[in-house]
Design an enzyme around this catalytic site. Sequence first.
Site, PDB file in Angstrom:
ATOM      1  CB  CYS A   2      -0.951   0.077   1.177  1.00  0.00           C
ATOM      2  SG  CYS A   2      -2.125  -1.261   1.262  1.00  0.00           S
ATOM      3  NE  ARG A  27       4.685   1.519   0.030  1.00  0.00           N
ATOM      4  CZ  ARG A  27       5.732   1.225   0.792  1.00  0.00           C
ATOM      5  NH1 ARG A  27       6.934   1.476   0.348  1.00  0.00           N
ATOM      6  NH2 ARG A  27       5.582   0.702   1.979  1.00  0.00           N
ATOM      7  CD1 TRP A  75      -0.386  -6.401  -3.130  1.00  0.00           C
ATOM      8  CD2 TRP A  75      -0.693  -6.967  -0.996  1.00  0.00           C
ATOM      9  NE1 TRP A  75      -0.147  -7.752  -3.018  1.00  0.00           N
ATOM     10  CE2 TRP A  75      -0.328  -8.125  -1.715  1.00  0.00           C
ATOM     11  CE3 TRP A  75      -0.948  -7.081   0.377  1.00  0.00           C
ATOM     12  CZ2 TRP A  75      -0.207  -9.373  -1.118  1.00  0.00           C
ATOM     13  CZ3 TRP A  75      -0.821  -8.329   0.968  1.00  0.00           C
ATOM     14  CH2 TRP A  75      -0.447  -9.462   0.221  1.00  0.00           C
ATOM     15  CG  ASN A 101       1.148   0.033   4.404  1.00  0.00           C
ATOM     16  OD1 ASN A 101       0.808  -1.115   4.156  1.00  0.00           O
ATOM     17  ND2 ASN A 101       2.412   0.418   4.403  1.00  0.00           N
ATOM     18  N   GLY A 102      -1.139  -1.697   6.329  1.00  0.00           N
ATOM     19  CA  GLY A 102      -0.891  -2.607   7.447  1.00  0.00           C
ATOM     20  C   GLY A 102      -2.145  -3.388   7.790  1.00  0.00           C
ATOM     21  CD  GLU A 484      16.910 -13.548  -7.542  1.00  0.00           C
ATOM     22  OE1 GLU A 484      16.337 -14.094  -6.573  1.00  0.00           O
ATOM     23  OE2 GLU A 484      16.599 -12.419  -7.946  1.00  0.00           O
ATOM     24  CE  LYS A 488      14.355 -10.763  -9.740  1.00  0.00           C
ATOM     25  NZ  LYS A 488      14.132 -11.322  -8.467  1.00  0.00           N
ATOM     26  CD  GLU A 491       9.683 -11.575  -8.680  1.00  0.00           C
ATOM     27  OE1 GLU A 491       8.977 -10.925  -7.914  1.00  0.00           O
ATOM     28  OE2 GLU A 491      10.931 -11.618  -8.583  1.00  0.00           O
ATOM     29  CG  HIS A 507      19.478 -37.539  -4.646  1.00  0.00           C
ATOM     30  ND1 HIS A 507      19.886 -38.791  -4.238  1.00  0.00           N
ATOM     31  CD2 HIS A 507      20.608 -36.808  -4.813  1.00  0.00           C
ATOM     32  CE1 HIS A 507      21.206 -38.805  -4.144  1.00  0.00           C
ATOM     33  NE2 HIS A 507      21.665 -37.618  -4.497  1.00  0.00           N
ATOM     34  CE  LYS A 610      11.423  -2.858  -5.094  1.00  0.00           C
ATOM     35  NZ  LYS A 610      11.853  -4.127  -5.648  1.00  0.00           N
TER      36      LYS A 610
HETATM   37  C1  F6R Z   1      11.663 -10.762  -5.749  1.00  0.00           C
HETATM   38  C2  F6R Z   1      11.574  -9.789  -4.691  1.00  0.00           C
HETATM   39  C3  F6R Z   1      11.199 -10.244  -3.332  1.00  0.00           C
HETATM   40  C4  F6R Z   1      11.985  -9.464  -2.264  1.00  0.00           C
HETATM   41  C5  F6R Z   1      11.489  -9.859  -0.860  1.00  0.00           C
HETATM   42  C6  F6R Z   1      12.277  -9.154   0.231  1.00  0.00           C
HETATM   43  O1  F6R Z   1      12.071 -10.201  -6.952  1.00  0.00           O
HETATM   44  O2  F6R Z   1      11.772  -8.616  -4.917  1.00  0.00           O
HETATM   45  O3  F6R Z   1      11.367 -11.610  -3.186  1.00  0.00           O
HETATM   46  O4  F6R Z   1      13.337  -9.750  -2.408  1.00  0.00           O
HETATM   47  O5  F6R Z   1      10.133  -9.519  -0.734  1.00  0.00           O
HETATM   48  O6  F6R Z   1      12.163  -7.767   0.132  1.00  0.00           O
HETATM   49  P1  F6R Z   1      13.154  -6.811   0.884  1.00  0.00           P
HETATM   50  O7  F6R Z   1      14.504  -6.998   0.297  1.00  0.00           O
HETATM   51  O8  F6R Z   1      12.616  -5.429   0.652  1.00  0.00           O
HETATM   52  O9  F6R Z   1      13.130  -7.199   2.333  1.00  0.00           O
END
Ligand code: F6R
Length: 615
Positions: A2, A27, A75, A101-102, A484, A488, A491, A507, A610
Amino acid sequence: MCGIVGYVGSQSALDVVVAGLKRLEYRGYDSAGIAVLADGGMAAAKKAGKLANLEKELVERPLPAGSTGIGHTRWATHGGPTDLNAHPHLDNAGRVAVVHNGIIENFAELRAELAERGHALSSETDTEVVAHLLAEEFSACADLAESMRLVCRRLEGAFTLVAAHADEPDVVVGARRNSPLVVGVGEGEAFLASDVAAFIAHTRSAIELGQDQVVELRRDGVHVTGFDGSPAETRSYHVDWDVSAAEKGGYDYFMLKEIAEQPKAVADTLLGRIDASGSLTLDEVRIAPGALREVDKVVVVACGTAFHAGLIAKYAIEHWTRIPCEVELASEFRYRDPILDARTLVIAISQSGETMDTLMALRHAREQGAKVLAVCNTNGSTIPRESDAVLYTHAGPEVAVASTKAFLTQLVACYLVALYLGQVRGTKWGDEIRAVVRDLSRISEEVEQVLETMEPVRELARSLASKNTVLFLGRHVGYPVALEGALKLKELAYMHAEGFAAGELKHGPIALIEEDLPVVVVVPSPKGRSVLHDKIVSNIQEIRARGARTIVIAEEGDETVVPYADHLIRIPATPVLLQPLVATVPLQVFACELATARGNEVDQPRNLAKSVTVE
Ligand code: F6R
C-alpha cells in the site's frame, strides 16, 4: 505494501497526491483513492484496479479544488479489491477520511463495538473502523492529532494511518507503528508518504518518523509526538537522489532501467570502503571489533531475492572467516525457537528495510541478545533503525517489484561484511582482502559486458514464450543463482520454474526432464574447483540424454560445455565466489523478456507488491 500520500500546502492537492501515488504504485495496485478538503467539506473518489482507473474517474467526475488531501494505492488484505473496499474510508457523516497501510488485528472487536454504538460500516476492511473511531474522538476534542493519538492507543497490529478532517482544513495527520511513513518538508508545504519517491519532485528534505509516533502536518511546519502525546525526537535528512532516479528515463519498464543501472549500483556500493592504508572501513558497522571477534555464529535472515543473496553470502562468510553461517527464511526464523546468544551475529538483508517478516526476525534475535547488522538499501527505514548496525547498499531507488540491482548490491555488501569479519578476526591478511576488493571493483565493468551481449538471451526468451516449465540448475554459489533465476521467472512470467542443486537431480527432480524441456544450467568456473565444474558438465549430459533443451551459462573460454549446450550464454571469468554477480544478470534479462513476450506487466506482476509490510 500500500502506498500512502498526504499533502498540505498551496498547490492543487489532487495533482500532488495523484503524482505521488503514481510513484508509489509499485507498493500495491489493487485499487486507488483520494480525498481532498474543499469548500468546507470532504470530497473523495476511489476505484478498483490500477491508478489509471481512478484518474479516468477523476476526469469524468472531477473533485472540487483544494490544497489539502490524502491518497492511497492498495494491496488488498482485508476485503477484496473492490471500489467499496478501496481507501480512503470515511465516517458516516463524511467529515473524516483515512488511508491505511498494514493490518489492524483487533478490528473485529472494534467493529462490533462501533456497530453497538450505531455506526454503519459498509466495507469489509479493517481500516474503516479507524475513520469511525476518529470521528467519535474528534467530536469530543475537536483536534485531529489528539484524536489520532487516542485511536492509535486502541489499535493492535501494524499500521500507518493518514487522515484529514473537514473541520481542520489545513491539517493532515499521520501515525505509524511497524509500517513506513516519512515526512517531506517544503517551503510553505508539507508531505507524508510511504516512501520519499512520492514527494521527491517537491522537496529533498525529509524527517524519519519513529515507532508509535503521530505527526501533524501544517503549511508552516510539522509537529511530532508519541502516541501518548509526549514530545518526540525526530531525525531530519537530505534525500541524496533526485527525481530522475525514480523515473523510467526512457526505458519501457523500471525493471529494464534497474537492470541497466547495475554496473553503477555495484560500483557505488563499493565506494569509500577502503581507507588510505588499504584496510576495509565499514564506518556504518558500529559493532565494536572486540564484539565481532567474539562472534561464534552468523545467521542471515531475509526473504525472497534477499534470502538468495544470503545463501550466496554463506559461502563467502564461511570460506573467508571460518565462522559457521546459517541462512534462514525470515518468516520461519522466530517460530522454530532458534539458538541465539550474545555471540551470534545476525545479518538481516532487506532492500526496502520494511519487510515485516525480516523485521520480526531481527527483533526476536535482539531479544535473545544477538547483535544485528542490517544490509539495506533504504535510508532511515525500520530494519536499519532497529538494528545494532547497518551497511547500506547504494543501489538507488528500486521501483520494479522484481528485485534486480538491489540483489547485486546485497551480494557486494555481504562480501564486504565477510571480508571485514575476516579482517577484524585476522582470518584474512590485508593483501588477500585487497585482492578480493580488486576483483570486486572489476565486477561493475564485467556486468556492463554481460549487458552488452544480451540480445541472444532476449531472442531465446521470446522463443520460449509458449513453454509451461523452465528448470534451473546450479552447484555451489550457482545453486542460489538457479533459485533466483527461477524466482524471477515465476514472479514475472507466471511460469512453473524451479531451481535445483544440480547434484540433487538424480534424487528425484530428474523425473521432470522430458523432450525439449528448457533447463538453464549455471556452470561454475573451470578454474577454481574443477571437481565442481566437471560434475556439472556430467549433469548437463545426463539431462540432455533425457531430452532437455540445455541453456548453459558458462564463463568465457570454458570450451568443455560447448558440445552439450543447445544455447550458450557467455559471462566473463570471475573468481568462483563472485560469479553470482555476473551469472544472475542474464537470468534477470531472460525473465523480463519472457514476461514481456507473454504480455505480462513487468513492473507490477499480478498479486505482488514491493515492500511486504505484513507477515
Ligand atoms: C523478488 C523480490 C522479493 C523481495 C522480498 C524481500 O524479486 O523482490 O522476493 O526480495 O520480498 O524484500 P526486501 O529486500 O525489501 O526485504
